[in-house]
Design a protein around this motif. Structure first.
Motif, PDB file in Angstrom:
ATOM      1  N   PHE A 121      22.929 -14.560   7.392  1.00 29.61           N
ATOM      2  CA  PHE A 121      22.207 -14.563   8.688  1.00 29.61           C
ATOM      3  C   PHE A 121      21.396 -12.989   8.670  1.00 29.61           C
ATOM      4  O   PHE A 121      20.504 -12.434   9.083  1.00 29.61           O
ATOM      5  N   VAL A 122      22.421 -12.057   8.061  1.00 32.73           N
ATOM      6  CA  VAL A 122      22.006 -10.640   8.286  1.00 32.73           C
ATOM      7  C   VAL A 122      20.792 -10.341   7.233  1.00 32.73           C
ATOM      8  O   VAL A 122      20.033  -9.629   7.665  1.00 32.73           O
ATOM      9  N   VAL A 123      21.011 -10.884   5.961  1.00 31.19           N
ATOM     10  CA  VAL A 123      19.944 -10.409   5.079  1.00 31.19           C
ATOM     11  C   VAL A 123      18.517 -10.923   5.606  1.00 31.19           C
ATOM     12  O   VAL A 123      17.693 -10.039   5.399  1.00 31.19           O
ATOM     13  N   PRO A 124      18.335 -12.062   5.993  1.00 32.05           N
ATOM     14  CA  PRO A 124      16.841 -12.463   6.521  1.00 32.05           C
ATOM     15  C   PRO A 124      16.410 -11.584   7.747  1.00 32.05           C
ATOM     16  O   PRO A 124      15.390 -10.924   7.826  1.00 32.05           O
ATOM     17  N   LEU A 125      17.451 -11.191   8.609  1.00 32.75           N
ATOM     18  CA  LEU A 125      17.247 -10.260   9.752  1.00 32.75           C
ATOM     19  C   LEU A 125      16.705  -8.858   9.242  1.00 32.75           C
ATOM     20  O   LEU A 125      15.731  -8.337   9.935  1.00 32.75           O
ATOM     21  N   VAL A 126      17.418  -8.292   8.289  1.00 33.33           N
ATOM     22  CA  VAL A 126      17.073  -7.069   7.920  1.00 33.33           C
ATOM     23  C   VAL A 126      15.657  -7.017   7.055  1.00 33.33           C
ATOM     24  O   VAL A 126      14.820  -6.043   7.368  1.00 33.33           O
ATOM     25  N   LEU A 127      15.404  -8.024   6.366  1.00 34.34           N
ATOM     26  CA  LEU A 127      14.155  -8.288   5.705  1.00 34.34           C
ATOM     27  C   LEU A 127      13.038  -8.148   6.850  1.00 34.34           C
ATOM     28  O   LEU A 127      11.901  -7.623   6.550  1.00 34.34           O
ATOM     29  N   ALA A 128      13.164  -9.115   7.705  1.00 39.30           N
ATOM     30  CA  ALA A 128      12.160  -9.200   8.703  1.00 39.30           C
ATOM     31  C   ALA A 128      12.103  -7.896   9.445  1.00 39.30           C
ATOM     32  O   ALA A 128      10.889  -7.465   9.753  1.00 39.30           O
ATOM     33  N   TRP A 129      12.987  -7.058   9.756  1.00 36.40           N
ATOM     34  CA  TRP A 129      13.078  -5.815  10.370  1.00 36.40           C
ATOM     35  C   TRP A 129      12.263  -4.707   9.645  1.00 36.40           C
ATOM     36  O   TRP A 129      11.320  -4.047  10.034  1.00 36.40           O
ATOM     37  N   LEU A 130      12.363  -4.771   8.389  1.00 35.59           N
ATOM     38  CA  LEU A 130      11.797  -3.944   7.326  1.00 35.59           C
ATOM     39  C   LEU A 130      10.385  -4.275   7.162  1.00 35.59           C
ATOM     40  O   LEU A 130       9.502  -3.439   7.393  1.00 35.59           O
ATOM     41  N   LEU A 131      10.099  -5.763   7.186  1.00 36.46           N
ATOM     42  CA  LEU A 131       8.647  -6.041   6.778  1.00 36.46           C
ATOM     43  C   LEU A 131       7.964  -5.488   8.220  1.00 36.46           C
ATOM     44  O   LEU A 131       6.637  -5.123   8.164  1.00 36.46           O
ATOM     45  N   THR A 132       8.504  -5.833   9.371  1.00 33.73           N
ATOM     46  CA  THR A 132       7.721  -5.697  10.747  1.00 33.73           C
ATOM     47  C   THR A 132       7.925  -4.220  10.792  1.00 33.73           C
ATOM     48  O   THR A 132       6.520  -3.919  11.291  1.00 33.73           O
ATOM     49  N   THR A 133       8.713  -3.415  10.405  1.00 34.65           N
ATOM     50  CA  THR A 133       8.292  -2.068  10.382  1.00 34.65           C
ATOM     51  C   THR A 133       7.141  -1.315   9.487  1.00 34.65           C
ATOM     52  O   THR A 133       6.299  -0.473   9.929  1.00 34.65           O
ATOM     53  N   VAL A 134       7.120  -2.072   8.508  1.00 39.27           N
ATOM     54  CA  VAL A 134       6.022  -1.474   7.722  1.00 39.27           C
ATOM     55  C   VAL A 134       4.737  -1.935   8.013  1.00 39.27           C
ATOM     56  O   VAL A 134       3.659  -1.385   7.870  1.00 39.27           O
ATOM     57  N   LEU A 135       4.612  -3.464   8.604  1.00 39.67           N
ATOM     58  CA  LEU A 135       3.323  -3.753   9.061  1.00 39.67           C
ATOM     59  C   LEU A 135       2.926  -2.981  10.413  1.00 39.67           C
ATOM     60  O   LEU A 135       1.820  -2.881  10.319  1.00 39.67           O
ATOM     61  N   ALA A 136       3.858  -2.633  11.247  1.00 40.23           N
ATOM     62  CA  ALA A 136       3.603  -1.797  12.319  1.00 40.23           C
ATOM     63  C   ALA A 136       2.844  -0.235  11.549  1.00 40.23           C
ATOM     64  O   ALA A 136       1.930   0.240  12.357  1.00 40.23           O
ATOM     65  N   ALA A 137       3.480   0.129  10.510  1.00 43.62           N
ATOM     66  CA  ALA A 137       2.991   1.433  10.217  1.00 43.62           C
ATOM     67  C   ALA A 137       1.550   1.350   9.484  1.00 43.62           C
ATOM     68  O   ALA A 137       0.608   2.241   9.772  1.00 43.62           O
ATOM     69  N   PHE A 138       1.238   0.313   8.855  1.00 46.50           N
ATOM     70  CA  PHE A 138      -0.013   0.082   8.151  1.00 46.50           C
ATOM     71  C   PHE A 138      -1.007  -0.344   9.405  1.00 46.50           C
ATOM     72  O   PHE A 138      -2.324   0.214   9.426  1.00 46.50           O
ATOM     73  N   SER A 139      -0.770  -0.962  10.373  1.00 49.45           N
ATOM     74  CA  SER A 139      -1.393  -0.904  11.405  1.00 49.45           C
ATOM     75  C   SER A 139      -1.908   0.332  12.268  1.00 49.45           C
ATOM     76  O   SER A 139      -3.133   0.332  12.666  1.00 49.45           O
ATOM     77  N   ALA A 140      -0.914   0.988  12.341  1.00 50.32           N
ATOM     78  CA  ALA A 140      -1.223   2.323  13.039  1.00 50.32           C
ATOM     79  C   ALA A 140      -1.993   3.184  12.084  1.00 50.32           C
ATOM     80  O   ALA A 140      -2.723   3.934  12.624  1.00 50.32           O
ATOM     81  N   ALA A 141      -1.997   3.078  10.863  1.00 50.36           N
ATOM     82  CA  ALA A 141      -2.702   3.832   9.844  1.00 50.36           C
ATOM     83  C   ALA A 141      -4.162   3.427  10.138  1.00 50.36           C
ATOM     84  O   ALA A 141      -5.141   4.417   9.959  1.00 50.36           O
ATOM     85  N   GLY A 142      -4.446   2.306  10.476  1.00 48.92           N
ATOM     86  CA  GLY A 142      -5.778   1.807  10.690  1.00 48.92           C
ATOM     87  C   GLY A 142      -6.367   2.175  12.286  1.00 48.92           C
ATOM     88  O   GLY A 142      -7.527   1.837  12.521  1.00 48.92           O
ATOM     89  N   GLY A 143      -5.446   2.779  12.988  1.00 45.81           N
ATOM     90  CA  GLY A 143      -5.869   3.226  14.227  1.00 45.81           C
ATOM     91  C   GLY A 143      -5.861   2.028  15.367  1.00 45.81           C
ATOM     92  O   GLY A 143      -6.233   2.061  16.495  1.00 45.81           O
ATOM     93  N   GLU A 144      -4.801   0.915  14.899  1.00 46.99           N
ATOM     94  CA  GLU A 144      -4.889  -0.104  16.062  1.00 46.99           C
ATOM     95  C   GLU A 144      -3.385  -0.061  16.731  1.00 46.99           C
ATOM     96  O   GLU A 144      -2.607   0.597  16.428  1.00 46.99           O
ATOM     97  N   ARG A 145      -3.089  -0.727  17.973  1.00 50.49           N
ATOM     98  CA  ARG A 145      -2.263  -0.876  18.861  1.00 50.49           C
ATOM     99  C   ARG A 145      -1.193  -1.573  18.270  1.00 50.49           C
ATOM    100  O   ARG A 145      -1.611  -3.150  18.675  1.00 50.49           O
ATOM    101  N   TYR A 146      -0.259  -1.737  17.625  1.00 43.66           N
ATOM    102  CA  TYR A 146       0.423  -2.510  17.129  1.00 43.66           C
ATOM    103  C   TYR A 146       1.636  -3.117  18.173  1.00 43.66           C
ATOM    104  O   TYR A 146       2.124  -2.393  18.979  1.00 43.66           O
TER     105      TYR A 146
END
Length: 156
Positions: A121-146
């Motif tokens: 259960f830890v591995v999917p949790l860490v992958l989801a955390w990492l993916l969400t963090t990267v998506l938030a960074a890409f969204s912020a680079a575009g000027g959106e409120r994530y």
């Protein structure tokens, strides 16, 4: 009441008079409901974030992957005083990092108690955390409120 009116063929014909109608006024009659128009409301829409603000927000989101909630909190305190956008997004990143730690700690403890079984259960949790963090960074680079999918409002 009737009146005799001449006709084109030389004769006369009785015409019945109707009661006079009210003259049509140039303005609307008083029986019509007036439309009440509210005073114009000024809606303040947030301005698009500047390139500097977007860079700070990207750094706040990505620093969570390295320093957990400490990086976004430092950015929130340093730059957040000048920009509401940076403060809002940095605190959202810190809240998400704290929520991730709150979910990860019991999983790691359960992994120790079950001799590694909870690591499934830890591995999917860490992958989801990492993916969400990267998506938030890409969204912020575009000027959106994530908005993070799971982010309790622990810090305001």
């Amino acid at each position: 009441m009737s009146v005799m009116t001449p006709v084109l063929d030389g004769g006369v014909r009785p015409v019945r008079l109707r009661p006079a109608r009210r003259p049509v006024a140039a303005t609307a009659p008083t029986t019509v409901r007036e439309l009440k128009v509210a005073a114009p409301v000024l809606v303040r829409q947030p301005l698009a974030p500047t390139a500097t603000e977007r860079a700070w927000v990207v750094l706040a989101h990505l620093s969570g992957a390295v320093s957990s909630a400490a990086g976004p909190l430092v950015i929130s305190r340093l730059v957040g005083e000048r920009s509401g956008y940076v403060r809002e997004q940095a605190l959202a990143a810190a809240n998400f990092q704290l929520a991730f730690l709150a979910a990860l700690a019991p999983m790691l403890l359960l992994g120790v108690l079950t001799f590694g079984f909870a690591a499934l259960f830890v591995v999917p949790l860490v992958l989801a955390w990492l993916l969400t963090t990267v998506l938030a960074a890409f969204s912020a680079a575009g000027g959106e409120r994530y908005r993070y999918p799971v982010s309790p409002a622990l810090l305001h």
